[in-house]
Design a protein around this motif. Structure first.
Motif, PDB file in Angstrom:
ATOM      1  N   THR A 169       0.828  -1.205   0.000  1.00 42.47           N
ATOM      2  CA  THR A 169       0.000   0.000   0.000  1.00 42.47           C
ATOM      3  C   THR A 169       0.861   1.253   0.000  1.00 42.47           C
ATOM      4  OG1 THR A 169      -1.820  -1.099   1.166  1.00 42.47           O
ATOM      5  CG2 THR A 169      -1.726   1.301   1.325  1.00 42.47           C
ATOM      6  N   VAL A 170       0.399   2.259  -0.739  1.00 39.94           N
ATOM      7  CA  VAL A 170       1.009   3.592  -0.762  1.00 39.94           C
ATOM      8  C   VAL A 170      -0.087   4.609  -0.470  1.00 39.94           C
ATOM      9  CG1 VAL A 170       2.048   5.348  -2.259  1.00 39.94           C
ATOM     10  CG2 VAL A 170       2.880   3.003  -2.345  1.00 39.94           C
ATOM     11  N   MET A 171       0.230   5.622   0.329  1.00 39.11           N
ATOM     12  CA  MET A 171      -0.723   6.693   0.685  1.00 39.11           C
ATOM     13  C   MET A 171      -0.326   7.980  -0.010  1.00 39.11           C
ATOM     14  SD  MET A 171      -3.360   7.556   2.704  1.00 39.11           S
ATOM     15  CE  MET A 171      -4.149   9.191   2.666  1.00 39.11           C
ATOM     16  N   ILE A 172      -1.307   8.666  -0.608  1.00 37.71           N
ATOM     17  CA  ILE A 172      -1.075   9.950  -1.271  1.00 37.71           C
ATOM     18  C   ILE A 172      -1.897  11.029  -0.577  1.00 37.71           C
ATOM     19  CG2 ILE A 172      -1.174  11.240  -3.434  1.00 37.71           C
ATOM     20  CD1 ILE A 172      -1.045   8.651  -4.949  1.00 37.71           C
ATOM     21  N   GLY A 173      -1.263  12.136  -0.214  1.00 35.98           N
ATOM     22  CA  GLY A 173      -2.001  13.205   0.444  1.00 35.98           C
ATOM     23  C   GLY A 173      -1.308  14.543   0.361  1.00 35.98           C
ATOM     24  N   ASP A 174      -1.983  15.556   0.916  1.00 38.08           N
ATOM     25  CA  ASP A 174      -1.490  16.927   0.810  1.00 38.08           C
ATOM     26  C   ASP A 174      -1.195  17.563   2.159  1.00 38.08           C
ATOM     27  OD1 ASP A 174      -4.408  16.994   1.346  1.00 38.08           O
ATOM     28  OD2 ASP A 174      -4.158  19.168   1.204  1.00 38.08           O
ATOM     29  N   SER A 175      -1.339  16.803   3.271  1.00 42.28           N
ATOM     30  CA  SER A 175      -1.217  17.458   4.576  1.00 42.28           C
ATOM     31  C   SER A 175      -0.579  16.547   5.608  1.00 42.28           C
ATOM     32  CB  SER A 175      -2.606  17.900   5.069  1.00 42.28           C
ATOM     33  OG  SER A 175      -3.365  16.763   5.449  1.00 42.28           O
ATOM     34  N   ILE A 176      -0.352  17.102   6.778  1.00 43.37           N
ATOM     35  CA  ILE A 176       0.311  16.380   7.864  1.00 43.37           C
ATOM     36  C   ILE A 176      -0.448  15.119   8.237  1.00 43.37           C
ATOM     37  CG2 ILE A 176      -0.824  17.869   9.569  1.00 43.37           C
ATOM     38  CD1 ILE A 176       2.584  16.055   9.908  1.00 43.37           C
ATOM     39  N   ASN A 177      -1.785  15.152   8.237  1.00 45.89           N
ATOM     40  CA  ASN A 177      -2.552  13.957   8.606  1.00 45.89           C
ATOM     41  C   ASN A 177      -2.270  12.795   7.671  1.00 45.89           C
ATOM     42  OD1 ASN A 177      -3.884  14.935  10.880  1.00 45.89           O
ATOM     43  ND2 ASN A 177      -5.550  15.808   9.681  1.00 45.89           N
ATOM     44  N   ASP A 178      -2.099  13.092   6.382  1.00 43.48           N
ATOM     45  CA  ASP A 178      -1.879  12.037   5.393  1.00 43.48           C
ATOM     46  C   ASP A 178      -0.480  11.439   5.515  1.00 43.48           C
ATOM     47  OD1 ASP A 178      -4.431  12.710   4.270  1.00 43.48           O
ATOM     48  OD2 ASP A 178      -3.452  14.416   3.311  1.00 43.48           O
ATOM     49  N   ILE A 179       0.505  12.290   5.651  1.00 41.80           N
ATOM     50  CA  ILE A 179       1.880  11.800   5.765  1.00 41.80           C
ATOM     51  C   ILE A 179       2.064  11.081   7.106  1.00 41.80           C
ATOM     52  CG2 ILE A 179       4.313  12.422   5.648  1.00 41.80           C
ATOM     53  CD1 ILE A 179       2.537  12.914   3.074  1.00 41.80           C
ATOM     54  N   ALA A 180       1.427  11.604   8.148  1.00 48.21           N
ATOM     55  CA  ALA A 180       1.547  10.988   9.471  1.00 48.21           C
ATOM     56  C   ALA A 180       0.839   9.645   9.530  1.00 48.21           C
ATOM     57  CB  ALA A 180       0.995  11.925  10.543  1.00 48.21           C
TER      58      ALA A 180
END
Length: 234
Positions: A169-180
């Motif tokens: 799995t890979v996660m894609i996001g634009d903010s601290i919540n996504d990277i965290a």
């Protein structure tokens, strides 16, 4: 030898998949107008979004010097949801290159999912209005589970619903919540800089940053997964 399970790419929604800013600001200002508060602007949005409608309304009221009593919040959330739902899809559009990127990944046999702190019903309704629902094997919101991002169980629960494997799995996001949430769940992260983060996404230490969805390829995802597997092996 058993083949590796299909990779799963999990997207955040607001500021990652979709540019929702105009409609969020419009519905938020409609909501706080009931309290006689001055409107917020797009420049305020990065400090307001990320934890769902309830927190966004609370933050907007605090920003305008009007801390809310707990009993006042449900009616305001209802006002926001009614206005936002009635206007869907409004001005909201997928970011450039997104649909082509998802088509590429689906053609390569990938699974796709959405993990957002937006209410699940709003996420589903918006993606349905934009004819994007069928791309995803799972769509989970901030009220789908007892926890939400950055708690890793929001992401792991999404992976389970999508029939994926957390190790693929890979996660894609634009903010601290996504990277965290990616870091907390032990999966690689891809950041996009065109969303609503109140700090440069590079400062959040994602595994990689892409500036356009043209860069989102199966080769990129496989490289991240191989790198992650190598770290675990060490």
């Amino acid at each position: 030898m058993t083949p590796a399970p299909a990779p799963l790419v999990v997207f955040d929604l607001d500021g990652t998949l979709l540019d929702t800013h105009a409609d969020l600001v419009e519905s938020l200002n409609h909501t706080i107008a009931a309290l006689g508060l001055e409107p917020v602007s797009y420049d305020d949005l990065t400090h307001l979004v990320g934890q769902g409608a309830r927190v966004m309304i609370e933050r907007a009221c605090r920003l305008r010097g009007h801390p809310l009593e707990a009993e006042a919040l449900p009616a305001l959330v209802e006002r926001f949801v009614a206005h936002y739902s009635a206007g869907m899809p409004g001005h909201t559009q997928p970011y450039p290159g997104l649909v082509a990127a998802m088509d590429r990944l689906k053609s390569a046999g990938y699974r796709l999912a959405v993990c957002t702190n937006k209410m699940e019903s709003l996420a589903l309704g918006l993606l349905d209005k934009l004819d994007l629902v069928n791309y995803f094997d799972a769509i989970t919101g901030g009220d789908t589970f007892p926890v939400r991002k950055p708690d890793p169980r929001h992401l792991t629960g999404t992976v389970e619903r999508a029939g994926g494997d957390i190790a693929r799995t890979v996660m894609i996001g634009d903010s601290i919540n996504d990277i965290a949430v990616a870091r907390n769940a032990g999966v690689p992260s891809i950041a996009v800089p065109f969303g609503y983060s109140d700090v440069p996404v590079s400062s959040l230490d994602p595994d990689i940053t892409i500036t356009h969805f043209d860069e989102l390829t199966s080769e990129l995802v496989e490289g991240l997964l191989k790198g992650s597997a190598a770290k675990v092996a060490v």
